[in-house]
Write a protein that holds these residues in place. Structure first.
Motif, mmCIF file in Angstrom:
data_model
loop_
_atom_site.group_PDB
_atom_site.id
_atom_site.type_symbol
_atom_site.label_atom_id
_atom_site.label_comp_id
_atom_site.label_asym_id
_atom_site.label_seq_id
_atom_site.Cartn_x
_atom_site.Cartn_y
_atom_site.Cartn_z
ATOM 1 N N PRO A 2 0.733 -1.293 -0.083
ATOM 2 C CA PRO A 2 0.012 -0.079 -0.105
ATOM 3 C C PRO A 2 0.757 1.302 -0.014
ATOM 4 C CG PRO A 2 -0.050 -1.089 2.222
ATOM 5 C CD PRO A 2 0.861 -1.982 1.231
ATOM 6 N N GLN A 22 -10.550 8.504 3.530
ATOM 7 C CA GLN A 22 -10.259 6.893 3.219
ATOM 8 C C GLN A 22 -11.488 6.203 2.469
ATOM 9 O OE1 GLN A 22 -7.530 5.211 4.305
ATOM 10 N NE2 GLN A 22 -8.479 3.821 2.681
ATOM 11 N N ASP A 26 -11.225 4.411 -0.880
ATOM 12 C CA ASP A 26 -11.858 3.311 -0.746
ATOM 13 C C ASP A 26 -12.986 3.055 -2.064
ATOM 14 O OD1 ASP A 26 -10.329 2.313 1.274
ATOM 15 O OD2 ASP A 26 -12.114 2.470 2.670
ATOM 16 N N TYR A 27 -13.626 4.258 -2.489
ATOM 17 C CA TYR A 27 -14.610 4.124 -3.435
ATOM 18 C C TYR A 27 -13.877 3.939 -4.706
ATOM 19 C CZ TYR A 27 -17.616 6.672 -6.843
ATOM 20 O OH TYR A 27 -18.382 6.918 -8.224
ATOM 21 N N TYR A 28 -12.662 4.286 -5.009
ATOM 22 C CA TYR A 28 -11.923 4.159 -6.205
ATOM 23 C C TYR A 28 -11.182 2.774 -6.048
ATOM 24 C CZ TYR A 28 -13.142 8.423 -8.456
ATOM 25 O OH TYR A 28 -13.522 9.364 -9.206
ATOM 26 N N HIS A 29 -11.116 2.027 -5.125
ATOM 27 C CA HIS A 29 -10.621 0.774 -4.628
ATOM 28 C C HIS A 29 -9.019 1.247 -4.729
ATOM 29 C CE1 HIS A 29 -14.512 -1.255 -4.466
ATOM 30 N NE2 HIS A 29 -14.541 -0.777 -5.739
ATOM 31 N N LEU A 30 -8.596 2.114 -4.405
ATOM 32 C CA LEU A 30 -7.107 2.669 -4.230
ATOM 33 C C LEU A 30 -6.377 1.900 -3.201
ATOM 34 C CD1 LEU A 30 -7.345 6.276 -5.286
ATOM 35 C CD2 LEU A 30 -6.833 4.370 -6.769
ATOM 36 N N ASP A 31 -5.247 1.287 -3.557
ATOM 37 C CA ASP A 31 -4.507 0.698 -2.210
ATOM 38 C C ASP A 31 -3.931 1.716 -1.722
ATOM 39 O OD1 ASP A 31 -3.504 -1.140 -0.730
ATOM 40 O OD2 ASP A 31 -2.231 -2.179 -2.058
ATOM 41 N N ARG A 33 -3.568 4.122 2.159
ATOM 42 C CA ARG A 33 -3.953 4.395 3.441
ATOM 43 C C ARG A 33 -3.966 5.709 3.797
ATOM 44 N NH1 ARG A 33 -7.381 1.410 3.579
ATOM 45 N NH2 ARG A 33 -6.865 -0.100 2.156
ATOM 46 N N THR A 269 -4.346 12.171 -5.998
ATOM 47 C CA THR A 269 -4.730 10.800 -6.952
ATOM 48 C C THR A 269 -5.130 11.297 -8.300
ATOM 49 O OG1 THR A 269 -7.133 11.347 -6.582
ATOM 50 C CG2 THR A 269 -6.107 9.973 -4.948
#
Ligand code: NAP
Length: 291
Positions: A2, A22, A26-31, A33, A269
């Motif tokens: 990550p 976060q 998580d909405y974009y499933h990005l690894d 934190r 991002t």
């Protein structure tokens, strides 16, 4: 493996940024934190240096380090330099860049949630710290007619007024800037012709020594004016409660928090911030529980 984005401040325990950032990651499933790092002043330099390690993408910076991080960065964006405060760090091509997204968040919330168009208006700002500087430059860029800065430490208000006047004159604009000492807040006449009062002080903030207090008494708040409190915890602050009693309109600091966070998210991002998801999460955390 990550990647990480951090929140650098002291204290940071009560910040709601980790929750809504976060949720957006998580909405974009990005690894990735988003982590809160509570850092003592002597650890600031090594902490900013740590952002250069490959797993770190950048950071948010909060109280009390928004000004102190400037000399630790490689580049500072123009607006952040003008405001003199950085709330977002982005690592780009191995270099640490500083940005200020508070100014954008302030104006976006004012327009979208306060239905307020600053152009041609007279506005009073309470405070002259980092948030007041971001709000003032944003208002001037949006063509306010008159800005009144009220601060306890008058020299700080004077410095801000000088910086604003220089900026206005270089841009060839017409706005006026005046200052008033805190003790000058004696009657509602101070706010004659004002359409907006913005609280940029820490008065009323939960977990501070001014919790439960208001910067203005009810008798000072003109009927029908918009009162915007940048303090977002509690959601409805003591000032906003008094403003409602005085039949003023109110705007909480929560939308600003979400919009500044959304702008930071887009810097880190390169993706469009899922604003509704961030908003819902921020509201759920703040309103649904007593942080
Ligand atoms: P800061 O740089 O520490 O400035 C604090 C300001 O409050 C100064 O003008 C200070 O006056 C004034 N103040 C403090 N105690 C006072 C008192 N007892 N009487 C009169 N004035 C007093 O803090 P900041 O970074 O600007 O943040 C200010 C507030 O804005 C905080 O509550 C912060 O959480 C909030 N904020 C919200 C957002 C958002 O997204 N909603 C974003 C940024 C900041 P002196 O100059 O005399 O010390």
């Amino acid at each position: 493996m990550p990647k990480f984005i951090s929140l650098i401040g002291y204290p940071v325990k009560h910040s709601i940024s980790p929750y809504f950032q976060q949720a957006a990651l998580d909405y974009y499933h990005l690894d990735i934190r988003y982590e809160a790092w509570e850092i003592s002043p002597e650890m600031l330099e090594v902490t900013v240096a740590k952002l250069r390690e490959p797993q770190n993408l950048g950071a948010n910076v909060t109280v009390p380090y928004k000004e102190a991080v400037l000399p630790l960065l490689d580049q500072v964006d123009n607006l952040a330099g003008l405001i003199g405060a950085v709330n977002t760090i982005l690592k780009r091509n191995g270099k640490l860049w500083g940005y200020n997204t508070d100014a954008y968040g302030f104006i976006e919330a004012l327009k979208q949630h306060g239905n307020f168009e600053p152009e041609g208006k007279k506005v009073a700002i309470l405070g002259a710290g980092g948030a007041a500087r971001a709000a003032s430059f944003a208002l001037v860029q949006n063509k306010v007619r008159f800005l009144l800065i009220v601060n306890r430490t008058l020299e700080r208000a004077q410095t801000l007024a000088d910086n604003l006047r220089e900026y206005i004159s270089q841009a060839g604009w017409q706005a006026e800037v005046a200052i008033l000492p805190w003790q000058g807040l004696t009657s509602s006449q101070v706010f004659d012709d004002c359409q907006l009062i913005v609280n940029c002080t820490t008065i009323g903030m939960n977990h501070s020594s001014y919790e439960g207090q208001s910067p203005l008494g009810v008798e000072l708040i003109p009927k029908g004016i918009l009162v915007y409190d940048l303090v977002y915890n509690p959601y409805i602050t003591p000032l906003l409660k008094l403003a409602e009693q005085a039949s003023a309109n109110i705007l909480s600091g929560l939308p600003m928090l979400v919009y500044q966070g959304a702008a930071s998210f887009e810097l880190w991002t390169g993706r469009k911030a899922p604003i509704d998801i961030m908003f819902n999460k921020a509201q759920e955390v703040l309103v649904g529980s007593k942080l």
